[in-house]
Design a protein around this motif. Structure first.
Motif, PDB file in Angstrom:
ATOM      1  N   SER A  13       0.839  -1.192   0.000  1.00 31.93           N
ATOM      2  CA  SER A  13       0.000   0.000   0.000  1.00 31.93           C
ATOM      3  C   SER A  13       0.881   1.252   0.000  1.00 31.93           C
ATOM      4  O   SER A  13       1.856   1.335   0.741  1.00 31.93           O
ATOM      5  N   GLY A  14       0.528   2.203  -0.863  1.00 30.41           N
ATOM      6  CA  GLY A  14       1.327   3.415  -1.007  1.00 30.41           C
ATOM      7  C   GLY A  14       2.362   3.331  -2.112  1.00 30.41           C
ATOM      8  O   GLY A  14       2.973   4.346  -2.475  1.00 30.41           O
ATOM      9  N   SER A  16       3.876   1.960  -6.068  1.00 40.07           N
ATOM     10  CA  SER A  16       3.555   2.282  -7.460  1.00 40.07           C
ATOM     11  C   SER A  16       3.782   1.073  -8.363  1.00 40.07           C
ATOM     12  O   SER A  16       4.623   0.214  -8.075  1.00 40.07           O
ATOM     13  N   ARG A  67      -3.874  10.126  -8.749  1.00 39.60           N
ATOM     14  CA  ARG A  67      -2.984   9.011  -8.400  1.00 39.60           C
ATOM     15  C   ARG A  67      -2.501   8.250  -9.636  1.00 39.60           C
ATOM     16  O   ARG A  67      -1.370   7.786  -9.678  1.00 39.60           O
ATOM     17  N   ASN A  84       0.137   5.303  -8.871  1.00 39.98           N
ATOM     18  CA  ASN A  84       0.852   5.745  -7.686  1.00 39.98           C
ATOM     19  C   ASN A  84      -0.064   5.749  -6.473  1.00 39.98           C
ATOM     20  O   ASN A  84      -1.294   5.716  -6.615  1.00 39.98           O
ATOM     21  N   SER A  85       0.532   5.802  -5.311  1.00 45.63           N
ATOM     22  CA  SER A  85      -0.235   5.835  -4.052  1.00 45.63           C
ATOM     23  C   SER A  85      -1.307   4.748  -4.048  1.00 45.63           C
ATOM     24  O   SER A  85      -2.470   4.991  -3.723  1.00 45.63           O
ATOM     25  N   LYS A  87      -3.738   1.707  -3.234  1.00 45.71           N
ATOM     26  CA  LYS A  87      -4.500   1.331  -2.062  1.00 45.71           C
ATOM     27  C   LYS A  87      -4.975  -0.110  -2.204  1.00 45.71           C
ATOM     28  O   LYS A  87      -5.109  -0.613  -3.329  1.00 45.71           O
TER      29      LYS A  87
END
Length: 122
Positions: A13-14, A16, A67, A84-85, A87
């Motif tokens: 998580s977080g 890329s 994102r 990116n980022s 979840k």
């Protein structure tokens, strides 16, 4: 149009990932929309992002705006989805798709599909 995705995998998580979609068989590439969809188990396929007319227009689902970035390399006939980022709720099978004419968020409007690539975020 033939579409082949690559770049899926597992990420924390977080983190890329970048998905790629190599395409071929166009009759007029400038008038195709290329897009990314995803499908969670038991749910309908949902639009994630689309790119049209050599990147003059791009579209994003609200859930990924800010994102994800969709881009294209016309020389390589390849579309990318930079994620990116990430979840956990982004976990899904991601599909590349092509549609003659404008982009659409409804998967039923699309003409050609890749085989899909799994993205897992934990």
């Amino acid at each position: 149009v033939q579409l082949v995705e690559s770049g899926g995998g597992w990420v924390q998580s977080g983190g890329s990932l970048r998905l790629s979609c190599a395409s071929s068989g166009y009759r007029d590439s400038a008038n195709y929309c290329l897009g990314w969809f995803r499908q969670h188990p038991g749910k309908e396929r949902e639009g994630v992002a689309g790119i049209y007319q050599h990147a003059i227009r791009t579209y994003y689902a609200d859930s990924v705006k800010g994102r994800f970035i969709i881009s294209s390399d016309d020389a390589k006939n390849t579309v990318y989805l930079q994620m990116n980022s990430l979840k956990p709720e982004d976990t899904s099978v991601y599909y590349c798709a092509a549609r003659w004419s404008r982009c659409s968020s409804d998967w039923r409007d699309w003409d050609d599909w890749g085989q899909g690539t799994q993205v897992t975020v934990s």
